[in-house]
Design a protein around this motif. Sequence first.
Motif, PDB file in Angstrom:
ATOM      1  N   CYS A 227       0.816  -1.223   0.000  1.00  0.00           N
ATOM      2  CA  CYS A 227       0.000   0.000   0.000  1.00  0.00           C
ATOM      3  C   CYS A 227       0.842   1.263   0.000  1.00  0.00           C
ATOM      4  N   LYS A 228       2.187   1.095   0.102  1.00  0.00           N
ATOM      5  CA  LYS A 228       3.133   2.209   0.093  1.00  0.00           C
ATOM      6  C   LYS A 228       2.925   3.135   1.299  1.00  0.00           C
ATOM      7  N   LEU A 242      -7.175   0.217   0.374  1.00  0.00           N
ATOM      8  CA  LEU A 242      -7.212   0.369  -1.089  1.00  0.00           C
ATOM      9  C   LEU A 242      -8.512  -0.140  -1.700  1.00  0.00           C
ATOM     10  N   MET A 273      -4.697   1.497  -6.926  1.00  0.00           N
ATOM     11  CA  MET A 273      -3.426   1.880  -6.327  1.00  0.00           C
ATOM     12  C   MET A 273      -3.294   3.395  -6.316  1.00  0.00           C
ATOM     13  N   GLU A 274      -2.255   3.872  -5.648  1.00  0.00           N
ATOM     14  CA  GLU A 274      -2.024   5.314  -5.530  1.00  0.00           C
ATOM     15  C   GLU A 274      -1.819   5.970  -6.881  1.00  0.00           C
ATOM     16  N   ASP A 275      -1.201   5.224  -7.825  1.00  0.00           N
ATOM     17  CA  ASP A 275      -0.957   5.787  -9.154  1.00  0.00           C
ATOM     18  C   ASP A 275      -2.172   5.668 -10.067  1.00  0.00           C
ATOM     19  N   LEU A 451       2.509  15.596   1.465  1.00  0.00           N
ATOM     20  CA  LEU A 451       2.542  14.977   0.143  1.00  0.00           C
ATOM     21  C   LEU A 451       3.876  15.314  -0.515  1.00  0.00           C
TER      22      LEU A 451
END
Length: 846
Positions: A227-228, A242, A273-275, A451
């Motif tokens: 999940c980073k 997620l 995902m985050e991206d 961020l």
Amino acid sequence: MKTRDNDVRADSLILEFLSEKLQGASIGEISSALKLNRNLVAKYLSIMHMHGRVELRSYGKVKIYRKTTRVPFHALSLVSKGCAIGLDQLLYVREILGNCKEMTGAEKSDFLSKPFSDIFHPAFTDPVVKKYTQDYRNGAVSPPLSREISWRKRGFNLTIVPCIFDDGAQGLALLLSEQGDIAPASKKEKNNIRTYQYLTHETPNFVLHLNADGDVLYVNESYATYCKVRASDLLHTNGIPLATQDDFKKIKKKVLKNWSLNEPTTSEIQVVMEDGSVRWQSWLFHPVREHGVLTELHGYGRDTTEEREREIFYIRLQKDFNQDVQDKTSELREITAQLRKEIDQRKALELALKKSEEKYRNLIEITTDIIWEADQFGTTTYINPKATSILGYPSEKLTGKKIWDKISPDYQDTLKNYFSETKCLSFEQIAFPMIRSDGSEAWIELSGIPLVNDMKQFSGYRGIGRDITRSKGIEEYNKRLLAIIENTPDIVRISDIRGNLLYMNKAGRKILKISNKTDITGCNNASFMSPEDWSKILEGRDIAIRDGIWQGLTTLTATDGTLIPVSQVIIAHKKGAGEEMLFSTVARDISDITRFRQKLEDANTYSRSLIEVNLDPLVTIGPDGKIQDVNHATEIVTGVSRELLIGTDFCLYFSEPDKAREGYEMVFSQGYVRDYPLEIVHKNCKITPVLYNASVYRDKSGKVQGVFAAARDISALREIEKNLAYSRDFYQKILDELPNPVWRSGKDGKCNYFNKAWFEFTGKTPEEEEDYGWSSGMHPDDKDRCMALYLSSVRKKIPIYLVYRLLHNDGTYHQVADYASPVHDQNGDFSGYIGSLCDLDKKGEI
């Protein structure tokens, strides 16, 4: 003393009766069974309920009382070596005893006045505990509950029992204590847990533990890395990281569907995902139940995206091989079909992604918290609709502005410091007031995480906010309560078992004439009482130790010898084993109450006498138009006795019954009538013209109970008005004929009357002299001084004496003496002045 013995016997009889009635009894049942006055029973039950000796349940309009089985909250410290947390009936934390930090990891101030549902601790988030407290909140009566809780590698025992607080309020007590020596099996279990955590930490697959509400209880490093984020950042979040909440709900629904089978449930889900990429996960969830209640879900998962891609790749290879053995026409047809299929799949994926994005957007927009983002300069780039509803600004007034623009200036620097490239630190629960669109303040608690961009550079913050205005209000309310206790007019004392004072409030020092400089710990309760009263207090303390509370009447002696009769309440506070018992005492001076009650009885007797001797007929009428009560004047004007009038139709005693009924109905529709003309008929046919004034009267709940009406004999009133007019004209004529100039003013000092002598002196008209116009005739050198003195006397309502020069009708200024006296109306209220001039230039002539 006899009355007090009767009170004790009545209390004992009621409690003995309720001891046999386990389901409780109403006031009527108790009154009938014990043959006691119903109002007396209601009074005793109200007092015993206030003291916590009986419990009250309402079923519609029926009130059922039963003997309480609750434990005094402060007595729990004697049986618990850990921490006791008291919840009120709304499940807010009210009091805490014992070592809160050792048992919960937090200070008492972190829990006090907070709702039970907002506290994150295994002892409070346990589903069985939550269900028990919610059942209590809904009115269910359940036996005490015991649970074993594991937290921070320690074992705890949690016991929940109904309790009662010192002020008689009911609630729940949560007793949290650490378990004793751990048995070998428990040590082995802890070793197994550590081994499990180590193995799950090292496994490349995902391990996730959720509670029944979906809160993350444990996650291994593999899934956190996936999940980073850090594993600690995922703890206490809700749902599968997620994934959407719908995925968790579907999984939980499968688990609940297989209620009789404690079997794992497999699920395939998609995550974003985050991206922004979409990946597949495969999960195996195992339910954990205690006492038939789902408490946790243990999940074991892995990323299956590459497997799915390989499957698709293998399928394509197989199709390609089949296409090679076909002719070109078939090959082209298959290729075309495959292309169409790929396009459909891409559209389906795009649609699924769009739906997923829409779900996340909807969650952000309907959440009860503020979601916000800001760039590295503090400019707001996004804020959800919840912020606009809390602050009252449209979204365009918030986005594109500095995030601290709406914050109170005194708090702005705190937030500005975080928007610095050298810091780049996360922050949690920073509270400050923000200005709403209507100018009021809303307290907001913000948390944010920094961020970073692709270059690992600070690019802003993303975070959440919560409206804590209500919590702030509760905090201020608690402070005011503490101030009220310190400033209460009652005497509040705390003393030890020997009677030595440990605390006394301001009222106690004032009433007992104790200087603020005196060290109160050097005083003893016995020094403020006679030996007889001190013996009575010692007996009361024994009762308080046994029952928790004692109440009685005693007399205190101030330092100057003043005797003060008081009503005292003693509460025994039992601490831990080996600690001294403390007593808190609240004493109220009842001498004023006794005098007030006597005055109230005298006032009631006086009011009834006024009504009875009133010359105007007075009558109360029920909603059905029947007479409920009358005074003696009504008996005289009708010639009918009170006993015969009560219960008869109100309209029967008028020459025009229909008109009387019409006026009566107007009272119900309008709430009142004024000067309604009617004629009362005496039994000997004598007619009395009257003007009726009436209004409705209501009970405590506001329901109309009937009409109260008063009649005034018009003939007598007209005769009085005629005499008043004659008297007014007579005195007006006297004033006009007086040789001295005379004037009159209202209470504002503006003149509204001058007699003929005044106008003969000044030669002016009434229009020129009214209000302050008469001051224009003053000599310019006298005007400012005299008018200042005149207006000052008007404000003070004192006699006026002025000497000044006033312009005569012959064009010269005469020296005059102006004297005026205040005038009061029949009620004694100031209504103005009456004054007269004396021309001093006439050398003694009046």
